[in-house]
Design a protein around this motif. Structure first.
Motif, short mmCIF file in Angstrom:
data_model
loop_
_atom_site.label_atom_id
_atom_site.label_comp_id
_atom_site.label_asym_id
_atom_site.label_seq_id
_atom_site.Cartn_x
_atom_site.Cartn_y
_atom_site.Cartn_z
N ALA A 85 0.92 -1.20 -0.07
CA ALA A 85 0.05 0.00 0.06
C ALA A 85 0.98 1.24 -0.06
O ALA A 85 1.17 1.78 1.07
CB ALA A 85 -0.91 0.11 1.27
N LEU A 86 1.27 1.79 -1.19
CA LEU A 86 2.18 2.90 -1.23
C LEU A 86 1.43 4.07 -0.73
O LEU A 86 0.27 4.39 -0.85
CB LEU A 86 2.55 2.95 -2.84
N ILE A 88 1.14 5.18 2.13
CA ILE A 88 0.07 5.14 3.36
C ILE A 88 0.80 5.50 4.79
O ILE A 88 1.87 5.29 4.92
CB ILE A 88 -0.53 3.64 3.46
N THR A 89 0.11 6.19 5.60
CA THR A 89 0.84 6.64 6.73
C THR A 89 0.48 5.33 7.90
O THR A 89 -0.03 4.42 7.58
CB THR A 89 -0.02 7.81 7.29
N TRP A 90 1.20 5.58 8.83
CA TRP A 90 1.37 4.50 10.08
C TRP A 90 -0.33 4.56 10.69
O TRP A 90 -0.61 3.47 10.73
CB TRP A 90 2.09 4.82 11.11
N THR A 91 -0.89 5.60 10.57
CA THR A 91 -2.17 5.51 11.18
C THR A 91 -3.31 4.83 10.51
O THR A 91 -3.89 4.17 10.80
CB THR A 91 -2.62 6.88 11.75
N ASP A 92 -3.05 5.18 9.07
CA ASP A 92 -4.06 4.67 8.22
C ASP A 92 -3.62 3.09 7.93
O ASP A 92 -4.56 2.28 7.64
CB ASP A 92 -3.93 5.16 6.71
N ASN A 197 13.28 0.88 12.05
CA ASN A 197 13.55 2.36 12.12
C ASN A 197 12.44 3.07 12.71
O ASN A 197 11.29 2.52 12.77
CB ASN A 197 13.84 2.86 10.85
N ASP A 198 12.74 4.24 13.34
CA ASP A 198 11.63 5.07 13.81
C ASP A 198 11.53 6.11 12.47
O ASP A 198 12.43 6.85 12.12
CB ASP A 198 11.69 5.70 15.05
N LEU A 199 10.10 6.42 12.38
CA LEU A 199 9.95 7.25 11.25
C LEU A 199 8.56 8.09 11.65
O LEU A 199 7.87 7.79 12.64
CB LEU A 199 9.35 6.61 9.78
N SER A 200 8.42 9.45 11.20
CA SER A 200 7.17 10.17 11.38
C SER A 200 5.89 9.56 10.59
O SER A 200 6.23 8.94 9.67
CB SER A 200 7.43 11.71 10.73
N ASN A 201 4.89 10.18 10.65
CA ASN A 201 3.39 9.46 10.44
C ASN A 201 3.48 9.92 9.07
O ASN A 201 2.45 9.22 8.27
CB ASN A 201 2.21 10.09 11.03
N LYS A 202 4.08 10.89 8.44
CA LYS A 202 3.92 11.34 7.11
C LYS A 202 4.86 10.44 6.14
O LYS A 202 4.64 10.61 4.82
CB LYS A 202 4.41 12.61 6.89
N THR A 203 5.69 9.71 6.40
CA THR A 203 6.73 9.02 5.65
C THR A 203 5.66 7.79 4.95
O THR A 203 5.34 6.82 5.79
CB THR A 203 7.72 8.14 6.36
N PRO A 204 5.63 7.93 3.71
CA PRO A 204 4.94 6.58 3.00
C PRO A 204 5.63 5.50 2.82
O PRO A 204 7.03 5.23 2.58
CB PRO A 204 4.95 7.15 1.55
N MET A 205 5.26 4.19 3.45
CA MET A 205 5.80 2.88 3.54
C MET A 205 4.60 2.08 3.43
O MET A 205 3.68 2.21 2.91
CB MET A 205 6.24 2.58 5.03
N ARG A 206 4.99 0.62 3.50
CA ARG A 206 4.17 -0.48 3.03
C ARG A 206 3.76 -1.13 4.51
O ARG A 206 4.65 -1.38 5.17
CB ARG A 206 4.58 -1.48 2.10
N PRO A 207 2.51 -1.51 4.88
CA PRO A 207 2.43 -2.10 6.05
C PRO A 207 2.36 -3.51 5.96
O PRO A 207 2.40 -4.28 5.08
CB PRO A 207 0.78 -1.61 6.31
N PHE A 208 2.48 -4.03 7.24
CA PHE A 208 2.62 -5.69 7.51
C PHE A 208 1.37 -5.89 8.27
O PHE A 208 1.89 -5.50 9.48
CB PHE A 208 3.88 -5.99 7.82
#
Length: 210
Positions: A85-86, A88-92, A197-208
């Motif tokens: 899910a490109l 996407i924020t951590w909260t989403d 790693n720790d990131l901000s909520n604005k950084t786009p990543m993929r969830p697991f």
């Protein structure tokens, strides 16, 4: 990796197999995309063999069988799914994971309690992704945010902190560089494979999800 292989040891007219070394996964599927008869599938599963080219393997190996893209880890008793899910924020990602179900079990953003889980979720996953750790409530106090481990502290402090149970931070992490309150799996090309790693909520990543 490079030594261990799972393979289908017989020929089946309607079944093909594919070995993915980077994910340590053998996939069995129908040759034409149609549904397989249960009896035929079970016969194929029983024909799968494990092979190692190591001269003297020194670790016990275990395999698990699942339907679809879900992975099962015997040592934890949990199921895992990598979800692409490109942007996407951590909260989403957390909300999306909690809205997934697998045979009646509700999902949640993955919590990692052991090295076995860290290897499956990190080294053997097809990409990087968010995991369920956060210190948004109190800086430097990292807790799991979902599942049975919700509220459990797994790290206290910054780079030189400590864990009361299990943590697998990358080198010099977590560093809170720019108000980074959310944990994710680091790309395997950076530092320690499968680490966090720790990131901000604005950084786009993929969830697991788990």
């Amino acid at each position: 990796q490079g030594y261990d292989v799972l393979k289908l040891n017989e020929n089946f007219e309607n079944i093909r197999s594919g070995w993915n070394a980077s994910e340590a996964k053998l996939t069995l599927s129908s040759t034409d995309g149609s549904a397989l008869a249960a009896r035929e599938f079970i016969q194929a599963v029983k024909s799968v063999v494990f092979y190692s080219s190591q001269a003297n393997p020194d670790r016990d190996k275990f395999i698990s069988i699942t339907i679809g893209e879900i992975n099962y880890l015997p040592s934890s008793g949990h199921y895992y799914e990598f979800v692409s899910a490109l942007n996407i924020t951590w909260t989403d990602a957390k909300s999306a994971a909690e809205n997934k179900f697998y045979y009646g079990m509700q999902g949640y953003l993955v919590t990692i309690q052991s090295q076995d889980e860290a290897v499956l979720v990190g080294e053997l996953s097809p990409g990087v992704g968010w995991i369920g750790g956060t210190d948004e409530a109190k800086e430097g106090v990292w807790k799991w945010a979902g599942g049975p481990e919700k509220g459990t502290v797994f790290w206290e402090g910054a780079q030189n902190g400590s864990s009361p149970n299990f943590a697998f931070w990358n080198n010099n992490e977590p560093n809170n560089s720019g108000n980074e309150d959310y944990a994710h799996i680091t790309d395997n090309s950076i530092g320690v494979k499968g680490s966090w790693n720790d990131l901000s909520n604005k950084t786009p990543m993929r969830p697991f999800s788990k």
